[in-house]
Design an enzyme around this catalytic site. Structure first.
Site, short mmCIF file in Angstrom:
data_model
loop_
_atom_site.label_atom_id
_atom_site.label_comp_id
_atom_site.label_asym_id
_atom_site.label_seq_id
_atom_site.Cartn_x
_atom_site.Cartn_y
_atom_site.Cartn_z
N ASP A 1 -36.85 18.06 3.40
CA ASP A 1 -35.89 17.94 4.08
C ASP A 1 -36.23 16.90 5.14
O ASP A 1 -37.15 16.77 5.64
CB ASP A 1 -35.88 19.43 5.33
CG ASP A 1 -34.92 20.63 4.61
OD1 ASP A 1 -34.69 20.39 3.62
OD2 ASP A 1 -34.82 21.57 5.26
N HIS B 1 -27.75 17.96 4.11
CA HIS B 1 -28.32 18.89 5.06
C HIS B 1 -27.26 18.84 6.28
O HIS B 1 -27.75 19.26 7.23
CB HIS B 1 -29.65 18.38 5.43
CG HIS B 1 -30.66 19.22 5.86
ND1 HIS B 1 -30.67 20.77 5.55
CD2 HIS B 1 -31.51 19.15 7.08
CE1 HIS B 1 -31.70 21.33 6.55
NE2 HIS B 1 -32.09 20.31 7.37
N HIS C 1 -26.80 18.35 11.74
CA HIS C 1 -27.87 19.40 11.93
C HIS C 1 -27.13 20.43 12.74
O HIS C 1 -28.05 21.18 13.71
CB HIS C 1 -29.19 18.89 12.28
CG HIS C 1 -30.30 19.74 11.81
ND1 HIS C 1 -30.72 20.59 12.44
CD2 HIS C 1 -30.58 19.89 10.69
CE1 HIS C 1 -31.57 21.13 11.72
NE2 HIS C 1 -31.77 20.70 10.63
N HIS D 1 -41.36 19.10 5.12
CA HIS D 1 -40.35 18.28 5.87
C HIS D 1 -41.09 16.78 5.66
O HIS D 1 -42.57 16.67 5.66
CB HIS D 1 -40.55 18.79 7.23
CG HIS D 1 -39.70 19.84 7.32
ND1 HIS D 1 -39.87 21.18 7.07
CD2 HIS D 1 -38.20 19.92 7.99
CE1 HIS D 1 -39.02 22.08 7.34
NE2 HIS D 1 -37.95 21.31 7.83
#
Length: 265
Positions: A73, A124, A128, A222
Site C-alpha cells: 500500500d 487505493h 483515502h 506498507h
C-alpha cells in the site's frame, strides 16, 4: 372506499418490506482475521469470506500450493520504494502496488517504473476516505481519478484491482466496486508496519512475515516502513528456499477461477 384504502396500505407495506429485504447493506466491515501460524492459513471467518466471495473478492489463495502474493500500500513516499523495487527486480518477484492520488501526483517516476518493471498498479482511492461513508458519485470519482492519472503516466489503460482505504468495506462498496470493473483484494498476512514513528528494526518485520506465512498468503506491506525495506530481500530469499513461489494477482485470478469458479461471479 375504505376497502380500497386498506388494500392500498397493505400493498405499500408489502412493497416497503420487499425493498428492505433486498436492499444492499452498507454496514462497515473493518477487515480482520485470525493470523496464520506454522504454515496454517489465516482465517477471516465464514461471514467475511462469504461476503467477499459473493462479489468475487479475495484475501488468500489455495492452501494446497506454496504460492504467495506480495502487495504494497503506497499512500505517500517515505524514501524506501526505490530500494523495494531494486530488490524485486533482483529477485525477479512481481508485486502489486495500491496507490493513492497523493502518491501518483508526487511520485510519477516511481509509478512509471513499477509498470515498466512488470508490476501491477492497484487502486487505493484518490484521497483515502472511508468508502462506506461516501455517496456513489464520489465513490466513482475516487476510483476513476486514480485510474485516469495512472494511465497518463504509464499508458496502463485498465485497472482491475481495488484495496479499500483503511481496510473498510461493505456489501454496498463491494457491489459498487464490481460495477466499476474492480476486484477487491484484501490480505491474509499483515502487521503494524505503517507507523513511521514506531519502527522496530528489520528483524521484527522479517519475523512477522516468517511467523504468519502460509500457502496462498496475500501479503500486505506498507512501503513507508523502514523495517520492511530492510527485511524484504532476506524474507524473499528465505521463503524461496522453503519452496514458496511469488506470483502476481493476475495469476491468482486465472488459477483460482479455474479451481473454484463458484467463488467468482
Amino acid at each position: 372506499m375504505k376497502k380500497w384504502i386498506k388494500l392500498f396500505a397493505v400493498i405499500i407495506v408489502l412493497f416497503s418490506g420487499s425493498t428492505a429485504v433486498n436492499a444492499i447493506s452498507n454496514k462497515p466491515v473493518h477487515w480482520g482475521f485470525k493470523k496464520g501460524s506454522n504454515g496454517k492459513q489465516a482465517d477471516a471467518g465464514e461471514e467475511y469470506e462469504k461476503l467477499l466471495h459473493q462479489y468475487g473478492g479475495f484475501y488468500k489463495g489455495s492452501k494446497d500450493e506454496k504460492v504467495v502474493y506480495l502487495t504494497f500500500d503506497n499512500g505517500y513516499e517515505n524514501g524506501y520504494t526505490k530500494k523495494i523495487l531494486n530488490i524485486l527486480k533482483k529477485e525477479k518477484v512481481p508485486a502489486a502496488f495500491f496507490v493513492t492520488g497523493h502518491y501518483i501526483q508526487t511520485e510519477p517516476e516511481l509509478i512509471k517504473r513499477m509498470v515498466d518493471e512488470g508490476h501491477i498498479i492497484g487502486n487505493h482511492s484518490w484521497s483515502h476516505p472511508d468508502m462506506t461513508k461516501v455517496d456513489k458519485e464520489r465513490f466513482v470519482r475516487e476510483l476513476s481519478l486514480v485510474a485516469e492519472e495512472t494511465a497518463k503516466i504509464t499508458g496502463q489503460k485498465q485497472m482491475h484491482y481495488l484495496r479499500p482505504p483503511r481496510g473498510i468495506l461493505s456489501e454496498r462498496t463491494l457491489q459498487l466496486g464490481n460495477e466499476e470493473g474492480y476486484t477487491h483484494v484484501m490480505w491474509s498476512l499483515a502487521f503494524k508496519d505503517w507507523d513511521v514513528d514506531k519502527q522496530r528494526g528489520w528483524k521484527y518485520a522479517y519475523d512477522q512475515i516468517k511467523k504468519q506465512i502460509h500457502p496462498g498468503a496475500v501479503i500486505l506491506l506498507h512501503s513507508v516502513s523502514k523495517d520492511n525495506a530492510g527485511a524484504l530481500e532476506k524474507a524473499i530469499k528465505d521463503l524461496k528456499k522453503e519452496g514458496y513461489q511469488f506470483k502476481n494477482l493476475d495469476y491468482f485470478m486465472v488459477k483460482e477461477k479455474i479451481k473454484n469458479p463458484a467463488l467468482f461471479h
